[in-house]
Design a protein around this motif. Structure first.
Motif, short mmCIF file in Angstrom:
data_model
loop_
_atom_site.label_atom_id
_atom_site.label_comp_id
_atom_site.label_asym_id
_atom_site.label_seq_id
_atom_site.Cartn_x
_atom_site.Cartn_y
_atom_site.Cartn_z
N CYS A 285 1.97 -102.44 -80.83
CA CYS A 285 1.75 -103.02 -79.63
C CYS A 285 1.75 -103.35 -78.66
N LEU A 286 2.80 -104.48 -78.30
CA LEU A 286 2.98 -105.15 -76.43
C LEU A 286 3.17 -104.72 -75.69
N GLY A 287 2.50 -103.42 -75.81
CA GLY A 287 2.75 -102.87 -73.84
C GLY A 287 3.70 -102.57 -73.83
N ASP A 288 4.75 -102.27 -75.14
CA ASP A 288 5.95 -101.32 -74.82
C ASP A 288 6.13 -99.67 -75.33
N ILE B 234 4.71 -107.29 -85.94
CA ILE B 234 4.88 -108.44 -84.80
C ILE B 234 5.31 -109.65 -85.95
N LYS B 235 4.19 -110.14 -87.06
CA LYS B 235 3.79 -110.81 -87.53
C LYS B 235 4.67 -111.01 -88.99
N TRP B 236 5.79 -109.67 -88.92
CA TRP B 236 6.60 -109.98 -90.27
C TRP B 236 8.43 -110.23 -89.02
N PHE C 93 -0.54 -111.13 -79.39
CA PHE C 93 0.34 -110.99 -78.05
C PHE C 93 1.11 -113.19 -78.18
N GLU C 94 -0.06 -113.24 -78.71
CA GLU C 94 0.15 -115.18 -79.13
C GLU C 94 1.53 -115.38 -79.64
N MET C 95 1.72 -114.63 -80.87
CA MET C 95 3.16 -114.81 -81.91
C MET C 95 4.48 -115.57 -81.18
N SER C 96 4.85 -114.76 -79.60
CA SER C 96 5.81 -115.64 -79.89
C SER C 96 5.54 -116.92 -79.43
N ALA C 97 5.14 -116.46 -78.57
CA ALA C 97 4.37 -118.26 -77.98
C ALA C 97 4.15 -119.47 -79.26
N VAL D 111 4.39 -123.54 -85.19
CA VAL D 111 3.41 -123.27 -86.30
C VAL D 111 4.23 -121.86 -87.04
N ARG D 112 3.97 -122.01 -88.35
CA ARG D 112 3.87 -121.72 -89.85
C ARG D 112 3.15 -121.11 -90.57
#
Length: 572
Positions: free
Chosen positions: A462-465, A471-473, A514-518, A524-525
């Motif tokens: 959960c990213l605060g929402d 997230i990682k898929w 939290f850093e996945m989007s950036a 990076v993959r």
């Protein structure tokens, strides 16, 4: 005889004074954390709930304190020892609680509070481990350790306390910082303009030379052509050509021409540049449940629950027997359900997600045999065909060795299931090994995602929402803007193939959610797994291209992997 009676009296007396404990989170606090109105029991009447202790609860940014309720039962106090450990002191201040580190558990219902205050320096998730040690039997020397897990979400500059610095000083420092930042940005802009001008001049001078030599380079052999593109993982994009096979069947993914795909999942009709309307894809979870239940509703007496196969905090998966009116004998099935303490919201979610594939028939989709939804106050049961090897993720993690041919076979089977869904204008939106089952002969079927968040909490964040997501898929556009298309299912399938190749390892394990989007925006993959052929890994990386339109379609991937499989069968 008298000695025996005396021993019985002593044992009965010991049972009466045996310490017992209740430890739980009140329903109001659970709703604040998980969005459901239900008490979360860690110890109930002296019985430890190991599944609740194993569940990591995410604490949103707006929640800065945790409240726990406890009571020593039977009027017998018990000593306790409390310790709180945090994983990142830079992001989270030292926890403060309103009880002592050591003391006695009260004999009446009481509550104690733990305060978690972020420093405001970092945006991250901080692991918090609350360790409570209590004696749970007659021997005070025999201590039971209860480890309660939390992940506190901290945001940068959120409610940062000045800590002795006056407001005037803070404002002065801020004004000075703004001036320096403005000057630095202006200087950086001038440097960028100069560099771009130089690069443009060099490129214009080399254009003619590149054009004259292009035909010679294109015929220089069977080497893959590589063109640098910023929207491709690792800035590499090349033709995937396996020994020249399948030239007429699109053996090179980069040569495939894909038709435009929709950029949203709304019901509005859009039009392409050619004037033809684009297909509108829908989420099967949002379809009419009552219509799906027609012909699927069965009596609770038709289901005989046997042993538990998987259990989470609220959900359970059973091996069961299904007494169908169409079969003379009961058949072995798998049943997804929730506990009696589940909330109405949890039951509704299980039904909507459990029936997302109802009414669809395909050899690589897990069918729905029936559903028990009456009476409404009882836990619903969703009935599925049993699979001999169970969940694919658990199967892979059982130290089973797969050869490349088997990895490709699993990938193709899931692609065929996705192709069927997309042909019905449906999106899965949670393609992963945890949402697949496997039978003998490595026959794989894609399933619904009911209970996945509860059974595999480490796969969702959960990213605060207040919304747990895989997230990682997720594709970059799904993660950043909640946009889902067939191309986003293709991205997730690429992560699934990586899971299969690594025997169920966790993707991006070292990266904070939290850093996945950036991180994805930076290109990076996932790294190439050990013993993964280059051709297979290139297929994965094509699925993780930033631009959705540049990713291969499901049909193109099926063609490519089928050709790759034929090549393996020919030479291996």
């Amino acid at each position: 005889m008298r000695c025996w009676l005396l021993l019985v009296v002593i044992m009965a007396t010991l049972r009466q004074v045996e310490p017992s404990l209740d430890l739980y989170v009140d329903s109001q606090d659970v709703k604040q954390l998980l969005g459901v109105s239900s008490q979360l029991w860690y110890v109930h009447n002296g019985t430890v709930n190991k599944y609740a202790l194993g569940y990591v609860v995410v604490v949103p940014p707006q929640v800065n304190s945790l409240t726990f309720c406890w009571q020593a039962l039977h009027g017998k106090t018990m000593p306790y020892s409390l310790d709180v450990h945090i994983g990142n002191h830079e992001a989270l201040s030292k926890p403060v609680y309103n009880i002592s580190d050591r003391g006695l558990v009260p004999t009446r219902p009481a509550a104690w509070t733990l305060r978690l205050a972020c420093t405001g320096k970092l945006t991250t998730q901080v692991d918090v481990t609350i360790t409570l040690q209590v004696p749970m039997n007659t021997s005070l020397a025999d201590i039971t350790t209860l480890a309660i897990l939390r992940k506190k979400i901290c945001l940068r500059d959120s409610e940062v306390e000045a800590g002795g610095v006056s407001v005037e000083m803070v404002e002065a420092r801020h004004s000075t910082t703004v001036v320096y930042i403005t000057l630095a940005c202006l200087a950086l802009f001038l440097v960028v303009v100069v560099v771009l001008a130089i690069v443009n001049h060099i490129n214009s001078n080399k254009t003619t030379g590149r054009r004259t030599g292009s035909s010679q380079r294109s015929t220089s052999g069977n080497q893959s052509s590589v063109a640098v593109r910023q929207d491709v993982p690792n800035n590499q994009r090349g033709n995937i050509d396996i020994g020249g096979i399948g030239k007429t069947s699109h053996s090179s993914l980069s040569e495939m021409r894909r038709s435009p795909q929709p950029t949203n999942t709304t019901t509005a009709t859009t039009t392409t540049t050619t004037g033809s309307p684009e297909p509108q894809y829908t989420d099967p979870r949002q379809s009419d449940i009552s219509a799906k239940l027609t012909g699927l509703s069965v009596s609770r007496d038709c289901v005989q629950l046997l042993e538990v196969d998987q259990e989470g905090t609220f959900g359970r998966v059973y091996h069961a027997l299904y007494h169908s009116t169409d079969q003379p004998h009961p058949v072995t099935v798998t049943v997804k359900t929730v506990t009696d303490a589940s909330s109405e919201v949890q039951r509704s979610v299980v039904v909507s997600e459990g029936l997302m594939l109802a009414g669809l028939s395909h050899e690589h989709l897990l069918a729905v045999l029936g559903a028990v939804v009456a009476p409404p106050e009882s836990p619903p049961c969703i009935i599925f065909p049993a699979s001999s090897q169970g969940n694919l993720k658990r199967f892979l993690q059982g130290c089973h060795t797969l050869v490349t041919r088997e990895v490709v076979s699993v990938g193709v089977q899931v692609l065929q299931a996705l192709a069927f869904l997309h042909s019905r204008l449906l999106l899965h939106k949670d393609v992963a090994t945890r949402n697949c089952v496997v039978d003998e002969g490595l026959q794989v079927r894609l399933t619904d995602c009911a209970l996945a968040r509860d059974l595999y909490p480490a796969d969702y964040h959960c990213l605060g929402d207040n919304e747990n997501r895989p997230i990682k898929w997720l594709a970059l556009e799904s993660l950043a803007h909640k946009v889902f298309t067939p191309a986003s299912d293709v991205w997730s399938w690429g992560v699934l193939l990586w899971e299969v190749m690594t025997l169920g390892q966790q993707p991006y394990a070292e990266i904070d959610p939290f850093e996945m989007s950036a991180v994805l925006r930076q290109g990076v993959r996932l790294a190439q797994p050990i013993n993964c052929p280059d051709e297979l890994f290139k297929a994965m990386t094509f699925c993780w291209t930033t631009a959705p339109r540049e990713r291969p379609t499901v049909e193109e991937l099926i063609i490519y992997l089928t050709n790759f499989q034929q090549h393996l069968d020919r030479y291996v």
